[in-house]
Write an enzyme that holds these catalytic residues in place. Structure first.
Site: not given
Ligand code: A2P
Length: 316
Positions: A9, A12, A15-18, A43, A48, A77, A110
């Protein structure tokens, strides 16, 4: 802004920013610019190495009144060296603390690969834990616990193939709502997408532009470049948009979330505007026809001599 309603429910933003490959010294400005443009989905991942700088930007944006926490969707992740059940909650708490948040919207396993605690990237076979030593089912149980405690409002996986997902669905109590995988017209993941669709699992497409800024050591020789593809270029030219915008619109037309990385203000804006690009069924057919089942991220870094993982295990 386009959104996808997940099986639990929650909505999201498509479009997200990597943020993979965004350097710590550039990601702060990139996040601030992106959120001001209108991005609401970021994201992230512990591996990272930039969650603390992302957290600084998020906390400044919230303090400045640019955005409210509840209007953001933040994914992160669990890294491979924290798969043992007792390590899951501390890893999530570290990520939440680095991001300067109280909870995540989505937490993903991940990779379906485990390493010994502290072994961030495997040098030799000895750095891994086999799936007998660190079964995904046990890691997932710990993921369910952090979900139930409210630290992660949704939970899911990344880089899981159909067999790994089937195994997980057999043992889980809380179903994964998301599988984040590499996906673009050169790797359209048709079978996996249809499998996930049947199970109520959405896909997030990573490396949607081909991740040309990857380190040379994980790049192939003479890799085909999607942004140079004649079909992609012709459709872009016809609509007076860029090849990158066509690639991103393709993902959204397939009802996937998509997370292009950029640290450049003009390209951040351009990628955001891909939400307005319209593709016809003829365009989509043409883009299907250029599939090459080509992985840019081939998973070979998990395959070491005498190690517990083969490429077949990784993508099964
Ligand atoms: P930059 O960060 O300088 O904009 P992916 O999302 O597949 O990992 O690809 C990221 C790469 O694509 C980065 O090198 C990024 O560079 C570049 N990039 C991002 N958006 C665009 C765009 N609209 N046009 C061309 N290259 C782009």
């Amino acid at each position: 802004m386009k959104k996808i309603t997940l099986s639990n429910g929650q909505d999201i933003p498509s479009l997200g920013l990597g943020t993979w490959k965004s350097q710590p010294n550039e990601v702060y400005e990139a996040i601030k610019t992106a959120v001001k443009i209108g991005y609401r989905h970021i994201d992230c991942a512990a591996i990272y190495g930039n969650e603390s700088e992302i957290g600084d930007a998020l906390s400044d944006l919230i303090k400045e009144g640019v955005v409210a926490r509840e209007d953001l969707w933040i994914t992160s992740k669990l890294w491979n060296d924290a798969h043992l059940p007792n390590d899951v909650k501390p890893a999530l708490q570290k990520t939440i603390s680095d991001l300067k948040l109280d909870y995540l919207d989505l937490y993903l396993i991940h990779w379906p690969v485990a390493q010994k605690p502290g072994h961030k990237m495997p040098g030799t076979a000895d750095d891994f834990l086999s799936l007998d030593e660190a079964p995904i089912a046990a890691t997932w149980k710990a993921m369910e616990e952090v979900h139930q405690s409210g630290l992660a409002r949704s939970i899911g996986v990344s880089n899981f193939g159909m067999q790994n997902l089937s195994d997980l669905l057999e043992t889980c109590t809380v179903k994964p709502v998301m599988n984040q995988v590499e996906c673009h017209p050169y790797l359209n993941q048709e079978k996996l997408a249809s499998f996930c669709h049947d199970k109520g699992i959405y896909l997030t497409a990573y490396s949607p532009l081909g991740s040309k800024d990857r380190h040379e050591s994980i790049k192939g020789i003479n890799e085909p470049m999607m942004m140079e593809d004649d079909t992609v270029k012709a459709i872009a030219q016809d609509k007076n948009v860029t090849p990158a915008q066509i690639l991103l619109a393709w993902s959204m037309y397939r009802n996937n979330a998509v997370i292009p990385k950029s640290v450049n203000p003009g390209r951040l804006q351009q990628n955001f505007d891909s939400q307005n690009v319209e593709l016809s069924s003829v365009d989509m057919d043409k883009l299907y026809s250029i599939n090459k089942d080509r992985r840019y991220i081939d998973g070979s870094f998990w395959v070491k001599e005498n190690g517990p993982y083969s490429l077949e295990d990784v993508w099964r």
